[in-house]
Design a protein around this motif. Structure first.
Motif, PDB file in Angstrom:
ATOM      1  N   GLY A 297      -7.980  46.849 -30.957  1.00 14.89           N
ATOM      2  CA  GLY A 297      -7.432  46.118 -32.092  1.00 14.89           C
ATOM      3  C   GLY A 297      -5.932  45.937 -32.063  1.00 14.89           C
ATOM      4  O   GLY A 297      -5.424  44.868 -32.404  1.00 14.89           O
ATOM      5  N   ALA A 298      -5.213  46.972 -31.654  1.00 16.22           N
ATOM      6  CA  ALA A 298      -3.748  46.908 -31.678  1.00 16.22           C
ATOM      7  C   ALA A 298      -3.153  46.473 -30.351  1.00 16.22           C
ATOM      8  O   ALA A 298      -2.082  45.866 -30.311  1.00 16.22           O
ATOM      9  CB  ALA A 298      -3.168  48.270 -32.062  1.00 16.22           C
ATOM     10  N   MET A 299      -3.860  46.770 -29.239  1.00 12.87           N
ATOM     11  CA  MET A 299      -3.298  46.532 -27.910  1.00 12.87           C
ATOM     12  C   MET A 299      -4.128  45.541 -27.091  1.00 12.87           C
ATOM     13  O   MET A 299      -3.841  45.331 -25.917  1.00 12.87           O
ATOM     14  CB  MET A 299      -3.191  47.858 -27.151  1.00 12.87           C
ATOM     15  CG  MET A 299      -2.349  48.910 -27.846  1.00 12.87           C
ATOM     16  SD  MET A 299      -0.632  48.407 -28.065  1.00 12.87           S
ATOM     17  CE  MET A 299      -0.101  48.299 -26.350  1.00 12.87           C
ATOM     18  N   PHE A 300      -5.179  44.967 -27.705  1.00 10.49           N
ATOM     19  CA  PHE A 300      -6.039  43.987 -27.030  1.00 10.49           C
ATOM     20  C   PHE A 300      -6.573  44.521 -25.695  1.00 10.49           C
ATOM     21  O   PHE A 300      -6.624  43.819 -24.694  1.00 10.49           O
ATOM     22  CB  PHE A 300      -5.306  42.658 -26.852  1.00 10.49           C
ATOM     23  CG  PHE A 300      -5.135  41.914 -28.146  1.00 10.49           C
ATOM     24  CD1 PHE A 300      -5.989  40.881 -28.485  1.00 10.49           C
ATOM     25  CD2 PHE A 300      -4.152  42.290 -29.056  1.00 10.49           C
ATOM     26  CE1 PHE A 300      -5.853  40.216 -29.701  1.00 10.49           C
ATOM     27  CE2 PHE A 300      -4.013  41.631 -30.273  1.00 10.49           C
ATOM     28  CZ  PHE A 300      -4.866  40.593 -30.601  1.00 10.49           C
ATOM     29  N   GLY A 301      -6.930  45.802 -25.731  1.00 10.48           N
ATOM     30  CA  GLY A 301      -7.566  46.422 -24.578  1.00 10.48           C
ATOM     31  C   GLY A 301      -6.613  47.072 -23.595  1.00 10.48           C
ATOM     32  O   GLY A 301      -7.056  47.761 -22.671  1.00 10.48           O
ATOM     33  N   TYR A 302      -5.312  46.886 -23.760  1.00 11.41           N
ATOM     34  CA  TYR A 302      -4.334  47.494 -22.860  1.00 11.41           C
ATOM     35  C   TYR A 302      -3.967  48.889 -23.375  1.00 11.41           C
ATOM     36  O   TYR A 302      -3.659  49.066 -24.551  1.00 11.41           O
ATOM     37  CB  TYR A 302      -3.071  46.640 -22.758  1.00 11.41           C
ATOM     38  CG  TYR A 302      -3.286  45.315 -22.077  1.00 11.41           C
ATOM     39  CD1 TYR A 302      -3.188  45.204 -20.692  1.00 11.41           C
ATOM     40  CD2 TYR A 302      -3.576  44.170 -22.816  1.00 11.41           C
ATOM     41  CE1 TYR A 302      -3.371  43.981 -20.060  1.00 11.41           C
ATOM     42  CE2 TYR A 302      -3.762  42.945 -22.192  1.00 11.41           C
ATOM     43  CZ  TYR A 302      -3.656  42.854 -20.812  1.00 11.41           C
ATOM     44  OH  TYR A 302      -3.847  41.637 -20.194  1.00 11.41           O
ATOM     45  N   GLY A 303      -3.990  49.871 -22.488  1.00  7.09           N
ATOM     46  CA  GLY A 303      -3.648  51.233 -22.878  1.00  7.09           C
ATOM     47  C   GLY A 303      -4.748  52.189 -22.476  1.00  7.09           C
ATOM     48  O   GLY A 303      -5.937  51.867 -22.566  1.00  7.09           O
ATOM     49  N   GLU A 304      -4.372  53.380 -22.021  1.00  9.76           N
ATOM     50  CA  GLU A 304      -5.332  54.383 -21.570  1.00  9.76           C
ATOM     51  C   GLU A 304      -5.390  55.525 -22.574  1.00  9.76           C
ATOM     52  O   GLU A 304      -4.361  56.101 -22.919  1.00  9.76           O
ATOM     53  CB  GLU A 304      -4.945  54.916 -20.193  1.00  9.76           C
ATOM     54  CG  GLU A 304      -5.946  55.881 -19.606  1.00  9.76           C
ATOM     55  CD  GLU A 304      -5.636  56.259 -18.157  1.00  9.76           C
ATOM     56  OE1 GLU A 304      -6.324  57.145 -17.625  1.00  9.76           O
ATOM     57  OE2 GLU A 304      -4.709  55.668 -17.573  1.00  9.76           O
ATOM     58  N   PRO A 305      -6.588  55.876 -23.069  1.00 11.25           N
ATOM     59  CA  PRO A 305      -6.695  56.964 -24.045  1.00 11.25           C
ATOM     60  C   PRO A 305      -6.163  58.277 -23.484  1.00 11.25           C
ATOM     61  O   PRO A 305      -6.312  58.564 -22.298  1.00 11.25           O
ATOM     62  CB  PRO A 305      -8.212  57.063 -24.295  1.00 11.25           C
ATOM     63  CG  PRO A 305      -8.766  55.750 -23.862  1.00 11.25           C
ATOM     64  CD  PRO A 305      -7.891  55.274 -22.743  1.00 11.25           C
ATOM     65  N   ILE A 306      -5.532  59.067 -24.344  1.00  9.06           N
ATOM     66  CA  ILE A 306      -5.033  60.386 -23.954  1.00  9.06           C
ATOM     67  C   ILE A 306      -5.502  61.414 -24.970  1.00  9.06           C
ATOM     68  O   ILE A 306      -5.727  61.100 -26.135  1.00  9.06           O
ATOM     69  CB  ILE A 306      -3.494  60.431 -23.838  1.00  9.06           C
ATOM     70  CG1 ILE A 306      -2.831  59.983 -25.153  1.00  9.06           C
ATOM     71  CG2 ILE A 306      -3.011  59.595 -22.659  1.00  9.06           C
ATOM     72  CD1 ILE A 306      -1.316  60.152 -25.174  1.00  9.06           C
ATOM     73  N   GLY A 307      -5.619  62.663 -24.515  1.00  6.17           N
ATOM     74  CA  GLY A 307      -6.025  63.752 -25.389  1.00  6.17           C
ATOM     75  C   GLY A 307      -4.996  64.848 -25.475  1.00  6.17           C
ATOM     76  O   GLY A 307      -5.246  65.901 -26.069  1.00  6.17           O
ATOM     77  N   THR A 308      -3.830  64.592 -24.907  1.00  3.98           N
ATOM     78  CA  THR A 308      -2.734  65.559 -24.940  1.00  3.98           C
ATOM     79  C   THR A 308      -1.460  64.805 -24.602  1.00  3.98           C
ATOM     80  O   THR A 308      -1.492  63.598 -24.311  1.00  3.98           O
ATOM     81  CB  THR A 308      -2.988  66.718 -23.955  1.00  3.98           C
ATOM     82  OG1 THR A 308      -2.009  67.751 -24.146  1.00  3.98           O
ATOM     83  CG2 THR A 308      -2.968  66.245 -22.518  1.00  3.98           C
ATOM     84  N   HIS A 309      -0.323  65.489 -24.643  1.00  2.00           N
ATOM     85  CA  HIS A 309       0.966  64.827 -24.465  1.00  2.00           C
ATOM     86  C   HIS A 309       1.384  64.882 -22.988  1.00  2.00           C
ATOM     87  O   HIS A 309       2.268  65.643 -22.601  1.00  2.00           O
ATOM     88  CB  HIS A 309       2.024  65.504 -25.343  1.00  2.00           C
ATOM     89  CG  HIS A 309       3.255  64.679 -25.554  1.00  2.00           C
ATOM     90  ND1 HIS A 309       3.569  64.106 -26.767  1.00  2.00           N
ATOM     91  CD2 HIS A 309       4.253  64.312 -24.718  1.00  2.00           C
ATOM     92  CE1 HIS A 309       4.702  63.448 -26.665  1.00  2.00           C
ATOM     93  NE2 HIS A 309       5.143  63.565 -25.426  1.00  2.00           N
ATOM     94  N   PHE A 310       0.710  64.057 -22.181  1.00  2.04           N
ATOM     95  CA  PHE A 310       0.998  64.055 -20.746  1.00  2.04           C
ATOM     96  C   PHE A 310       0.494  62.735 -20.177  1.00  2.04           C
ATOM     97  O   PHE A 310      -0.542  62.222 -20.591  1.00  2.04           O
ATOM     98  CB  PHE A 310       0.291  65.233 -20.065  1.00  2.04           C
ATOM     99  CG  PHE A 310       1.045  65.845 -18.928  1.00  2.04           C
ATOM    100  CD1 PHE A 310       2.152  66.649 -19.151  1.00  2.04           C
ATOM    101  CD2 PHE A 310       0.648  65.636 -17.622  1.00  2.04           C
ATOM    102  CE1 PHE A 310       2.842  67.241 -18.097  1.00  2.04           C
ATOM    103  CE2 PHE A 310       1.329  66.217 -16.557  1.00  2.04           C
ATOM    104  CZ  PHE A 310       2.428  67.017 -16.801  1.00  2.04           C
ATOM    105  N   ALA A 311       1.230  62.189 -19.212  1.00  2.00           N
ATOM    106  CA  ALA A 311       0.878  60.878 -18.668  1.00  2.00           C
ATOM    107  C   ALA A 311      -0.317  60.961 -17.731  1.00  2.00           C
ATOM    108  O   ALA A 311      -0.317  61.773 -16.799  1.00  2.00           O
ATOM    109  CB  ALA A 311       2.082  60.287 -17.926  1.00  2.00           C
TER     110      ALA A 311
END
Length: 494
Positions: A297-311
């Motif tokens: 919704g916000a990124m139109f599918g761009y972006g990788e889910p994360i579960g902690t503060h690390f790339a």
């Protein structure tokens, strides 16, 4: 008449193309950015927009980040490290001058590092310098930095924008008239519109290919689209409207660059205030978030889910997304256990980036489904820095932390989300003193697990870097290993 019109049109087109070619040959470029810096001192604020404009272009550090995230020599051409890892001796390049004509000397390095670690320092990353015990000018081009204990990240830390070298002669006006050693000199700032840089003819290193560079600030995504399509900008770095990228990909005038950043986008929670001082409430918030819906919704599918503060692109990344999976029923249960079965109301303060403003509306709707009402306030960056980051006056906020490898911020109890865990602090302290790569890797992973277990914040997605660049403009970084639009190697193709 038709022949005359065709000839006139041809002449006009030729003149237009010739004019465009002349502009490119002269080395002019205009780069669009969504955010304007609050001021121009990279050593005096947490705003990444300052580094975007000034890092490497105007200011340089002892070391610097390369486009692949490597730590390379900067103003220091070489260095030696003592056997015990506590002494770093830096050798500065000869012939380096600041833009006002004064020579760079070891005393400037002493001034910079002492200023950054001083008790009254306004440096947003003051913790980077806390391990420094002393800084000494051995001679005019040699500096010895002594640490209180070994720090395996010290050269990395010295590449941050917060560690660029400044001079005492120009420090008073640095916020409005930045004077560095870089390949570009600051020229002009029309606040609310643009910042102009010009080529530094006396640059000590490889000279810039561009003669002038303008950073144009366009906060509205619709206006950004119009500016690119009209070719009012030659590139739009970190383009704010991913829904438009297909238009640019189909247009031969442009190239679309999609890369990664160091930006962990989080729903930050004020751990120092009720109700977010309760881990169950924080966990409830985490389980209320549908990352897939947010990214779509916000990124139109761009972006990788994360579960902690690390790339996720870091080899030491641990995928902990399932630990905070979308589970609204679990969220309601946790709120009941925490004494908030009827829900509660909190603030949600959103800075200007579109990922925050768009994402905030989606997250507010998701939280409402489990009984958490949010009072949304859109704030400008200066307000966010003053009230949220410095004043800690918030319940929730959305922000992308674009500093590289910055999980160490969780070891600072006075940081804006006010997380205080001695076990985590001990892990970071041990990590700092560890040089062995395997040992450091295990500690990075342990640190990720601890903050995921404590549900310190809602971890959303790794911010992608989407830039639109005119065909023929080369050298814009596809990835963002640091907060910088490094123009030092940008040029028009011949």
């Amino acid at each position: 008449m038709n022949n005359l019109l065709r000839t006139s049109a041809f002449a006009s087109s030729f003149a237009l193309l010739a004019g465009l070619g002349a502009a490119q040959a002269a080395g002019d470029v205009t780069v669009g950015l969504q955010l304007e810096p609050p001021h121009l001192d990279p050593t005096g604020a947490a705003a990444g927009a300052i580094d975007q404009v000034l890092y490497s272009n105007v200011f340089e550090g002892l070391t610097r980040f390369g486009p692949d995230g490597s730590v390379d020599p900067g103003l220091a051409e070489s260095w030696e490290i003592s056997e015990d890892g506590t002494e770093y001796t830096f050798h500065l390049h000869e012939g380096v001058t600041f833009h006002d004509g004064t020579d760079l000397t070891a005393e400037d390095v002493v001034f910079t590092l002492d200023r950054a670690r001083a008790e009254e320092s306004a440096n947003a990353q003051k913790a980077l310098f806390e391990g420094i015990e002393s800084v000494e000018a051995v001679d005019s081009l040699t500096v010895k930095v002594t640490l209180s204990e070994p720090d395996g990240s010290f050269l990395f830390n010295m590449a941050w924008g917060d560690a660029v070298i400044v001079a005492p002669e120009s420090i008073e006006d640095i916020k409005s008239n930045p004077i560095g050693t870089g390949a570009f000199k600051f020229s002009d700032w029309t606040q609310g519109d643009s910042i102009d840089l010009v080529k530094n003819p006396d640059y000590w290193g490889t000279p810039a290919a561009l003669d002038t560079a303008t950073f144009k600030f366009i906060s509205d995504p619709s206006a950004a689209f119009a500016a690119v399509m009209a070719e009012d900008v030659d590139a739009f770095y970190s383009y704010p409207a991913p829904e438009n990228l297909a238009n640019f990909e189909a247009d031969p005038r442009f190239r679309v660059l999609v890369g990664s950043t160091e930006g962990e986008t989080i729903l930050a929670m004020n751990n120092g205030a009720e109700p977010f001082n309760d881990p169950k409430v924080r966990e409830a918030v985490a389980h209320a978030i549908d990352r897939s819906a947010l990214i779509d919704g916000a990124m139109f599918g761009y972006g990788e889910p994360i579960g902690t503060h690390f790339a996720p692109h870091n080899p030491d990344y641990v995928d902990l997304t399932e630990q905070s999976n979308y589970d609204p029923e679990r969220s309601k249960q946790l709120l009941e256990e925490a004494g908030y079965g009827d829900g509660f109301t909190t603030t949600l303060k959103l800075p200007p980036p579109s990922y925050a403003r768009r994402g905030g509306e989606i997250i507010a709707a998701q939280l409402r489904e489990v009984g958490i009402e949010t009072e949304i306030t859109n704030v400008e960056w200066a307000q966010w820095l003053e009230n949220v980051f410095n004043g800690k006056d918030f319940g929730l906020t959305i922000v992308s932390h674009t500093e590289p490898m910055d999980i160490g911020i969780y070891a600072r109890p006075d940081y804006y989300f006010q997380y205080d865990n001695p076990d985590f602090q001990q892990v970071i302290e041990t990590l700092t003193a560890t040089a062995d790569p395997e040992g450091r890797s295990k500690l990075w992973q342990q640190a990720q697990q601890i903050i995921a277990d404590d549900y310190v914040n809602g971890y959303l997605f790794q911010l992608p870097l989407m830039s639109v660049v005119k065909t023929g403009l080369e050298g814009i970084w596809a990835d963002a290993p640091t907060q910088a639009v490094d123009l030092t190697a940008v040029h028009w193709a011949e």
